[in-house]
Design a protein around this motif. Structure first.
Motif, PDB file in Angstrom:
ATOM      1  N   VAL A 106       0.843  -1.200   0.000  1.00 58.58           N
ATOM      2  CA  VAL A 106       0.000   0.000   0.000  1.00 58.58           C
ATOM      3  C   VAL A 106       0.879   1.251   0.000  1.00 58.58           C
ATOM      4  O   VAL A 106       0.636   2.208  -0.754  1.00 58.58           O
ATOM      5  CB  VAL A 106      -0.942   0.014   1.222  1.00 58.58           C
ATOM      6  CG1 VAL A 106      -1.750   1.312   1.255  1.00 58.58           C
ATOM      7  CG2 VAL A 106      -1.871  -1.183   1.191  1.00 58.58           C
ATOM      8  N   ALA A 162     -10.226   6.966   2.748  1.00 60.46           N
ATOM      9  CA  ALA A 162     -10.149   5.694   3.472  1.00 60.46           C
ATOM     10  C   ALA A 162     -11.497   5.328   4.085  1.00 60.46           C
ATOM     11  O   ALA A 162     -11.895   4.159   4.083  1.00 60.46           O
ATOM     12  CB  ALA A 162      -9.070   5.780   4.560  1.00 60.46           C
ATOM     13  N   ASN A 184     -13.721   4.052   1.381  1.00 57.39           N
ATOM     14  CA  ASN A 184     -13.303   2.703   0.996  1.00 57.39           C
ATOM     15  C   ASN A 184     -13.835   1.662   1.974  1.00 57.39           C
ATOM     16  O   ASN A 184     -14.213   0.554   1.574  1.00 57.39           O
ATOM     17  CB  ASN A 184     -11.778   2.627   0.930  1.00 57.39           C
ATOM     18  CG  ASN A 184     -11.285   1.248   0.525  1.00 57.39           C
ATOM     19  OD1 ASN A 184     -11.598   0.756  -0.551  1.00 57.39           O
ATOM     20  ND2 ASN A 184     -10.536   0.618   1.407  1.00 57.39           N
ATOM     21  N   CYS A 185     -13.856   2.013   3.265  1.00 60.79           N
ATOM     22  CA  CYS A 185     -14.372   1.070   4.259  1.00 60.79           C
ATOM     23  C   CYS A 185     -15.891   0.940   4.193  1.00 60.79           C
ATOM     24  O   CYS A 185     -16.445  -0.096   4.536  1.00 60.79           O
ATOM     25  CB  CYS A 185     -13.943   1.515   5.660  1.00 60.79           C
ATOM     26  SG  CYS A 185     -12.189   1.252   5.989  1.00 60.79           S
ATOM     27  N   ILE A 196      -6.302   2.722  -3.239  1.00 63.99           N
ATOM     28  CA  ILE A 196      -7.666   2.238  -3.013  1.00 63.99           C
ATOM     29  C   ILE A 196      -8.104   1.191  -4.042  1.00 63.99           C
ATOM     30  O   ILE A 196      -8.726   0.187  -3.677  1.00 63.99           O
ATOM     31  CB  ILE A 196      -8.644   3.422  -2.943  1.00 63.99           C
ATOM     32  CG1 ILE A 196      -8.439   4.154  -1.608  1.00 63.99           C
ATOM     33  CG2 ILE A 196     -10.086   2.967  -3.076  1.00 63.99           C
ATOM     34  CD1 ILE A 196      -9.287   5.378  -1.420  1.00 63.99           C
ATOM     35  N   SER A 204      -7.409  -2.296  -2.938  1.00 58.42           N
ATOM     36  CA  SER A 204      -7.803  -2.655  -1.571  1.00 58.42           C
ATOM     37  C   SER A 204      -8.413  -4.047  -1.479  1.00 58.42           C
ATOM     38  O   SER A 204      -8.259  -4.726  -0.460  1.00 58.42           O
ATOM     39  CB  SER A 204      -8.778  -1.615  -1.006  1.00 58.42           C
ATOM     40  OG  SER A 204      -9.963  -1.569  -1.769  1.00 58.42           O
ATOM     41  N   ALA A 249      -7.398  -4.750   5.016  1.00 61.12           N
ATOM     42  CA  ALA A 249      -7.486  -3.484   4.288  1.00 61.12           C
ATOM     43  C   ALA A 249      -8.012  -2.352   5.156  1.00 61.12           C
ATOM     44  O   ALA A 249      -7.625  -1.197   4.978  1.00 61.12           O
ATOM     45  CB  ALA A 249      -8.357  -3.658   3.051  1.00 61.12           C
ATOM     46  N   ILE A 259      -5.008   0.168   4.445  1.00 59.01           N
ATOM     47  CA  ILE A 259      -5.241   1.208   3.438  1.00 59.01           C
ATOM     48  C   ILE A 259      -5.061   2.610   4.037  1.00 59.01           C
ATOM     49  O   ILE A 259      -4.249   3.403   3.534  1.00 59.01           O
ATOM     50  CB  ILE A 259      -6.626   1.053   2.772  1.00 59.01           C
ATOM     51  CG1 ILE A 259      -6.660  -0.204   1.889  1.00 59.01           C
ATOM     52  CG2 ILE A 259      -6.966   2.289   1.962  1.00 59.01           C
ATOM     53  CD1 ILE A 259      -5.762  -0.143   0.671  1.00 59.01           C
TER      54      ILE A 259
END
Length: 471
Positions: A15, A62, A65-66, A210, A213, A219, A223
């Motif tokens: 990453v 981030a 992304n989660c 990302i 990921s 992750a 990430i």
């Protein structure tokens, strides 16, 4: 960690290397020299401000992304769920595809010029970046594992080299003549603030981690942590180089040079330093090209899933790599490099324009966080930016501030804003007609998250296409 998660091929170090790969590029080395030449050591405080603002945006990325961890296109799906199709298409085409392909072409042109200056052979400048582009494309076509191994090798070798060159210069250990000059070109706070816009380019691109990921172990931790670590490492590296500039290169020479990093290497260690910095240039271009080709091809793939790009961009090879998208990005960058010049002023101006295009996409990402928190307050988020709405709002205002201070020259700044605005207007017109007649969707109506995630399945496109909804 689940057994499925433990089988994923990538970890924290991958990453970090992917995030650094796009940030530490040829154009960033040029911007570093330009910024230092205009402000001296006071460019470091400007970098601190840009670093903190970009950390805010990276944290917001981030969190998104989660919230949607398996979204292929990343920001494509986040903005589609948060703001609707029109802002999504404008942001992705302008802020990522056009911006990064143009930037990749500039990177390639700079690299070709550096190689011609370094290697005394009658080889056209365009040949060097073309060779690298072919190698990177082959690696990308072999799948994410080969891509990550190449990125690790290039990024960490580049980081060590730049830190070493910075330390040699900062502690006056070079073989060149030490320059007697003031530490600062200016101490005017307004001039330093104006440098933040230039400094912002040194930190954009961390979110390119990302798209990988879904192949990263743990992750939800790696990430956000990897993006933050990459930004801090780059700040340390760039600060050391600026300290080295002060001792070995006149500030004015940095501003005038199309390759200030090459000038620094030669002034620092003579012919050996120039050759070493040429190797650094090659590593920077390879890393940036590798991240760009992989990241943009994944974004193209994600956009096909929501019918924002022609379907053939989703075509995969036997390694699961989006082969058509990889070849499209590679060929586009090579063509732009072939027709680009190596003028210092032209390169600097184009960097500022693509910086604005990119920063606008960061504003949209920060807005996405606020909107999706409001609409889905109880949705599970393995990582959430602390402080409520404070950091996203700081990110939005700070990014607007960086755009407003994109150049210390008012005339140049105006031209940058005009060109960026014209680009977005044209993209908005194109996007309206594409969404209205190709996607047949309301242009501003956000798409529910479950539906956006359902789009990851190829059947979603096929069913809508068969029913005549999507053309």
């Amino acid at each position: 960690m689940s057994s499925a998660d433990s089988e994923k091929p990538l970890g924290l170090h991958n990453v970090v290397s992917v995030s650094m790969g796009l940030i530490v590029s040829m154009s960033c080395l040029v911007s570093l020299g330009q910024g230092a030449g205009e402000a001296g050591l006071m460019f470091i405080p400007a970098m601190v401000i840009a670093l903190l603002l970009n950390i805010c945006s990276a944290a917001c990325m981030a969190e998104l992304n989660c919230l949607m961890p398996n979204a292929t296109g990343g920001l494509v799906q986040y903005t589609l769920a948060g703001l609707g199709p029109l802002p999504t298409l404008v942001t992705m085409v302008g802020g990522y595809l056009v911006c990064n392909i143009l930037c990749g072409g500039v990177e390639a042109a700079i690299f070709g010029s550096v190689m011609v200056e370094t290697i005394p052979l009658p080889i056209p400048a365009a040949v060097y970046p073309t060779i690298v582009a072919v190698i990177v494309a082959v690696a990308a076509l072999k799948g994410v594992d080969i891509f990550a191994k190449l990125q690790d090798f290039v990024s960490y070798l580049l980081l060590v080299s730049m830190i070493a060159l910075g330390l040699i210069g900062a502690f006056r250990l070079g073989t060149g003549v030490i320059v007697d000059q003031p530490a600062n070109v200016t101490t005017d706070p307004l001039a330093i603030i104006s440098s933040v816009g230039v400094a912002s380019w040194l930190f954009v691109g961390a979110e390119y981690a990302i798209p990988i990921s879904k192949d990263v172990r743990n992750a939800k931790r790696n990430i956000p942590l990897g993006m933050m670590l990459s930004l801090v490492l780059i700040f340390v590296m760039d600060s050391l180089i600026v300290l080295g500039f002060r001792n070995y290169v006149p500030w004015g020479d940095l501003v005038e040079s199309a390759s200030p990093h090459l000038l620094y290497g030669e002034n620092l260690l003579g012919g050996f330093g120039k050759a070493w910095m040429s190797v650094v240039s090659a590593l920077a271009f390879i890393g940036a090209q590798n991240s760009t080709v992989n990241g943009l091809s994944q974004i193209c793939d994600g956009m096909t899933k929501v019918n924002m790009m022609p379907r053939f961009f989703a075509k995969k090879n036997k390694y699961g790599a989006p082969s058509v998208a990889i070849l499209f990005v590679t060929i586009s960058i090579c063509l732009i490099a072939y027709f680009s010049g190596d003028s210092s002023d032209a390169i600097s101006f184009l960097i500022l324009v693509v910086t604005v295009l990119w920063l606008v996409s960061y504003i949209f990402a920060d807005i996405d966080v606020l909107v999706l928190r409001k609409r889905f307050p109880k949705a599970p988020r393995a990582f959430k930016v602390p402080g409520g709405a404070t950091i996203p709002i700081i990110g939005i205002l700070g990014t607007i501030f960086m755009i407003a201070n994109i150049s210390s020259d008012p005339q140049e700044a105006l031209m940058v804003w005009i060109l960026a605005a014209v680009t977005f207007v044209l993209l908005s017109i194109y996007s309206y007609f594409w969404i209205k007649y190709k996607m047949r969707m309301p242009v501003f109506k956000p798409v529910p998250i479950p539906e956006v995630l359902a789009m990851e399945n190829d059947l979603y496109y096929e069913i809508r296409h068969r029913r005549g909804i999507w053309r």
